[in-house]
Design an enzyme around this catalytic site. Structure first.
Site, PDB file in Angstrom:
ATOM      1  CE  LYS A 110       9.408 -28.589  27.745  1.00 53.21           C
ATOM      2  NZ  LYS A 110       8.455 -27.512  27.698  1.00 53.21           N
ATOM      3  CG  HIS A 131      13.542 -24.122  28.652  1.00 51.31           C
ATOM      4  ND1 HIS A 131      12.289 -23.879  29.172  1.00 51.31           N
ATOM      5  CD2 HIS A 131      13.350 -24.792  27.487  1.00 51.31           C
ATOM      6  CE1 HIS A 131      11.381 -24.388  28.351  1.00 51.31           C
ATOM      7  NE2 HIS A 131      11.996 -24.946  27.320  1.00 51.31           N
ATOM      8  CD  GLU A 135      12.612 -23.271  23.329  1.00 45.67           C
ATOM      9  OE1 GLU A 135      12.332 -24.316  22.761  1.00 45.67           O
ATOM     10  OE2 GLU A 135      12.736 -23.182  24.571  1.00 45.67           O
ATOM     11  CD  GLU A 155       9.211 -25.414  30.496  1.00 45.99           C
ATOM     12  OE1 GLU A 155       9.999 -26.349  30.720  1.00 45.99           O
ATOM     13  OE2 GLU A 155       8.365 -25.436  29.585  1.00 45.99           O
ATOM     14  CB  SER A 172       3.807 -25.666  19.618  1.00 43.12           C
ATOM     15  OG  SER A 172       3.369 -25.445  20.946  1.00 43.12           O
ATOM     16  N   GLY A 209       4.756 -25.552  24.591  1.00 39.97           N
ATOM     17  CA  GLY A 209       3.803 -26.503  25.171  1.00 39.97           C
ATOM     18  C   GLY A 209       2.351 -26.104  25.019  1.00 39.97           C
ATOM     19  CG  ASN A 233      13.757 -29.444  27.150  1.00 34.05           C
ATOM     20  OD1 ASN A 233      14.108 -30.188  28.068  1.00 34.05           O
ATOM     21  ND2 ASN A 233      13.229 -28.244  27.354  1.00 34.05           N
TER      22      ASN A 233
HETATM   23  C1  PEP Z   1      10.637 -26.575  24.874  1.00 35.25           C
HETATM   24  O1  PEP Z   1      10.427 -27.031  25.980  1.00 35.25           O
HETATM   25  O2  PEP Z   1      11.734 -26.074  24.644  1.00 35.25           O
HETATM   26  C2  PEP Z   1       9.584 -26.645  23.872  1.00 35.25           C
HETATM   27  C3  PEP Z   1       9.770 -26.003  22.756  1.00 35.25           C
HETATM   28  O3  PEP Z   1       8.449 -27.376  24.189  1.00 35.25           O
HETATM   29  P1  PEP Z   1       7.273 -27.810  23.172  1.00 35.25           P
HETATM   30  O4  PEP Z   1       7.927 -28.317  21.916  1.00 35.25           O
HETATM   31  O5  PEP Z   1       6.537 -28.884  23.897  1.00 35.25           O
HETATM   32  O6  PEP Z   1       6.474 -26.598  22.908  1.00 35.25           O
END
Ligand code: PEP
Length: 244
Positions: free
Chosen positions: A13, A95, A165, A97, A204, A171, A11
């Site tokens: 973003k 997601h 998630e 976000e 992460s 992040g 992803n």
């Molecule tokens: C994500 O945006 O779905 C995500 C898991 O980000 P990150 O791997 O940077 O934590």
């Protein structure tokens, strides 16, 4: 690892310009015959160009969101049909976000998923608890209720992937313990409308922790943010998934 299809999904973003499509080309060169699915979801501006760049390779391209309607007066939005027409095969929905920044609810995610499935896209439906919900002991109740309300009728292994998630792990460089991931994935597997739906972990994931996460039963891959931007780093995660 279960019997479901393995998938490494990136992803991007709101990151990436046209020059960065080179990273997708590199991945296609690195993984000519991968033993797992490889997907990159760049910003909407890059979907068509990236799909063209990796056409004929095993790297798939997806969107990061779509509207629930096919067309109409929705300034700034993109329909599932438009994504499919641009060469996307998947779309990320719900997601955290988007749930936070745009007030998306599980009901709106389900409506978008119906549109995406009608357009022939595979949906990657994201669910996950906040830190406060985990601290309150509500993790399983939260993710199971998001799962139930976000996956529309007709969601099955051919058209749906679930990404667990934890919001507090996205992040941040923080991850749940392996036992915590296993607990949630086991509960999700038991509650899926189709047991063969792939279950991804996201939050992460890095080359350094990917192998131990992929060794957990009922983890079929990962949804990766920051570490998916560069082919070398994402490639190391993909290799870990191939070996799991
Ligand atoms: C994500 O945006 O779905 C995500 C898991 O980000 P990150 O791997 O940077 O934590």
């Amino acid at each position: 690892m279960s019997e479901a299809c393995k998938l490494a999904a990136g992803n991007w973003k709101m990151n990436g310009l046209r020059a960065d499509i080179e990273e997708a080309r590199r991945l296609a060169t690195l993984f000519k015959e991968p033993s797992c699915g490889i997907l990159l979801c760049p910003p909407a501006t890059l979907v068509a160009a990236m799909a063209d760049a990796v056409s004929g390779s095993r790297v798939m391209v997806g969107g990061q969101d779509c509207h629930a309607h096919v067309s109409g007066a929705h300034t700034g939005d993109i329909s599932a049909q438009m994504l499919a027409d641009s060469g996307a095969r998947h779309v990320i929905l719900g997601h955290s976000e988007r749930r936070t920044d745009h007030g998306e609810t599980s009901a709106s995610v389900a409506a978008k998923a119906v549109a995406a499935h009608a357009a022939g896209l595979v949906t990657i439906i994201c669910i996950g608890e906040t830190e406060a919900q985990r601290d309150a002991g509500d993790t399983l109740a939260v993710v199971l209720s998001q799962l139930q309300a976000s996956v529309p009728e007709g969601g099955n292994a051919a058209n749906t992937v679930i990404a667990y998630e934890p919001v507090w792990a996205i992040g941040t460089g923080r991850t749940p313990t392996l036992e915590q991931i296993a607990e949630v994935h086991d509960a999700l597997r038991a509650a899926l409308p189709d047991a063969a739906i792939s279950l991804l972990y996201g939050g992460s994931v890095k080359p350094g922790n990917a192998a131990e996460i992929f060794a957990i039963g009922n983890v079929d891959g990962a949804l990766v943010g920051g570490a998916s931007l560069k082919a070398a780093e994402f490639g190391a995660i993909i290799s870990a998934l191939e070996e799991a």
